[in-house]
Design a protein around this motif. Structure first.
Motif, short mmCIF file in Angstrom:
data_model
loop_
_atom_site.label_atom_id
_atom_site.label_comp_id
_atom_site.label_asym_id
_atom_site.label_seq_id
_atom_site.Cartn_x
_atom_site.Cartn_y
_atom_site.Cartn_z
N ARG A 33 0.89 -1.15 -0.13
CA ARG A 33 0.05 0.02 -0.02
C ARG A 33 1.19 1.49 -0.65
O ARG A 33 1.88 1.16 1.06
N ASN A 51 -1.57 6.47 1.64
CA ASN A 51 -2.64 6.50 2.39
C ASN A 51 -2.97 6.05 4.05
O ASN A 51 -2.85 5.54 4.03
N PRO A 57 -6.95 10.02 1.35
CA PRO A 57 -6.41 10.10 0.00
C PRO A 57 -5.91 8.72 -0.83
O PRO A 57 -5.56 9.09 -1.76
N GLY A 58 -7.07 7.77 0.23
CA GLY A 58 -6.58 6.51 -0.92
C GLY A 58 -8.27 6.41 -2.21
O GLY A 58 -7.64 5.70 -2.71
N TYR A 86 -6.31 5.94 -6.14
CA TYR A 86 -5.88 5.31 -5.98
C TYR A 86 -6.72 4.69 -7.56
O TYR A 86 -7.82 4.22 -6.44
#
Ligand code: TXA
Ligand code: MG
Length: 395
Positions: free
Chosen positions: A67, A71, A252-253, A256
């Motif tokens: 990851r 994030n 922030p995640g 993606y």
């Protein structure tokens, strides 16, 4: 260091025996407290937990999952009172919503306190907090006695795990314990609600909707500081991700590509039901014309979409196989189906989505087709995840 073997703890078998449950969970709780990683069930999806008191354990979450470390992680605790030390401002609105929805599938983003390390929040001055619903998860957290940072227990980019088997598939050999609590009740991750300024907003839609949140606030006659409180919240419930890597989103995640199976995922546009069936028919004809005889396509849908496919099979244009059956004939194209068992029901569609993406993908189709559903109720969360699986940029 990666443990060689991963033990599965069948906690689901001890649900009615509190003493037995504590006993069976003890080794996993001790591992958590000592800074090891443990996968555990929640009502949304399985989480991969690490004590926030062990930054090196938190860092290994990022390594094990692959990851990106910008994030941030959600911190899980056993009850609402345990949120207190994690945040610097547990304001009345946050408190009210916590008491109304926790334990449950809601994450609150609040200003963080000093005890939450940077590696958990990716350097942000806020923290996501949540109290998971299952007794198994809360017993584990209580026994561990530490706040537990936990993302979904999947390899980064893959569909979130909704069974212990999914976790095993992604992470076996990399973590010491997987606690098996059976299939997750909801099947999609928690609603993430940002509560750090005067414009509360949903950063990630989930099973708890804007309408439900507003209902609670109305009931207690909460005075909203922002004039547009209601419209901000309503609007954000429909949030769809903009997958442009250049953007800097609040969560922030969100930037993606997520939940992505190997196969290309395509969405059958939302329409009145017969038009959607028509759109699917046309898409399948296109695929059949272009595909090799040994190609496979996959369809995720409700009963009405599976009926469409039966007609193709009756006309002998392709084989139609439910996802649990294996293909034997490679002289004719094949369509695998995963039927969520209802007609256009967003809760059922959401509940099965990740499991369906995983099991359909295992059949190695070139494409997975899935229907769009209305953005009402849990439909917003279903569409949010489906768009991400399809890697679509939404304008
Ligand atoms: O249902 C869930 O929330 C599951 C289970 C395991 O609890 N967890 C989960 O975690 O979905 P994860 O890491 O897969 O997703 C967390 C999301 C990410 O989009 C992240 O960017 C956002 O929450 N998030 C976490 N902390 C945040 C913060 N301080 N500010 C804004 N967004 C945050
Ligand atoms: Mg995740």
């Amino acid at each position: 260091m990666s443990p060689a073997a991963t033990a599965c703890i069948p906690a689901i078998d001890c649900l009615d025996q509190p003493e037995q449950l504590r006993k069976i969970l003890a080794p996993a709780a001790a591992a958590l407290a000592q800074g090891e990683l443990v996968a555990f069930p929640t009502e949304t999806v399985y989480g991969l937990g690490a004590s926030i008191q062990h930054p090196s354990a938190v860092e290994s979450i990022f390594k094990v999952k692959g990851r990106p470390n910008d994030n941030p992680l959600i911190v899980h605790v056993a009850d609402v009172a345990s949120i207190e030390p994690l945040v610097s401002d547990f304001h009345p609105t946050a408190r009210l919503l916590a008491n109304a929805f926790m334990p449950g599938p809601l994450t609150l983003i609040l200003p963080r306190s000093e005890i939450v390390p940077d590696c958990v929040t990716a350097g942000l001055d806020t923290v996501g907090v949540r109290v998971p619903e299952p007794l198994i998860a809360r017993t584990l957290l209580k026994l561990a006695g530490v706040p537990v940072a936990a993302p979904s227990a999947n390899l980064s980019g893959k569909p979130s795990p909704t069974t212990a088997n999914h976790v095993y598939h992604d992470l076996a050999g990399h973590i010491p314990y997987i606690v098996d609590g059976g299939p997750c009740r909801v099947g999609l991750e928690s609603t993430v609600l940002y509560l750090c300024d005067d414009q509360p907003r949903i950063l990630r839609p989930g099973a708890i909707t804007a309408a439900e949140i507003l209902e609670v606030l109305d009931e207690y006659r909460i005075e909203y500081t922002a004039k547009n409180w209601r419209s901000v919240l309503r609007e954000s419930d429909r949030f769809l991700p903009n997958l442009n890597e250049e953007t800097v989103p609040t969560a922030p995640g969100m930037k993606y590509r997520h939940y992505a199976p190997e196969a290309k995922v395509e969405i059958i546009p939302e329409a009145e039901i017969n038009r959607q069936k028509q759109a699917l028919t046309e898409r399948l004809i296109l695929w059949l014309r272009a595909c090799d005889p040994d190609d496979a396509c996959a369809l995720y849908g409700g009963i009405e979409l599976i009926e469409v496919l039966d007609q193709f099979a009756e006309r002998d244009l392709c084989q139609h196989l439910p996802v649990h059956e294996d293909r034997t004939d490679f002289t004719k194209p094949c369509v695998y189906t995963y039927d969520y068992g209802e007609t256009r029901n967003s809760r059922a569609a959401a509940h099965h989505l990740f499991a369906a993406l995983r099991s359909l993908d295992a059949k190695q189709p070139s494409i997975i087709l899935a229907p769009a559903l209305p953005f009402t109720d849990v439909g917003a969360a279903y569409m949010n995840r489906l768009f991400k699986a399809a890697g679509k940029e939404i304008i």
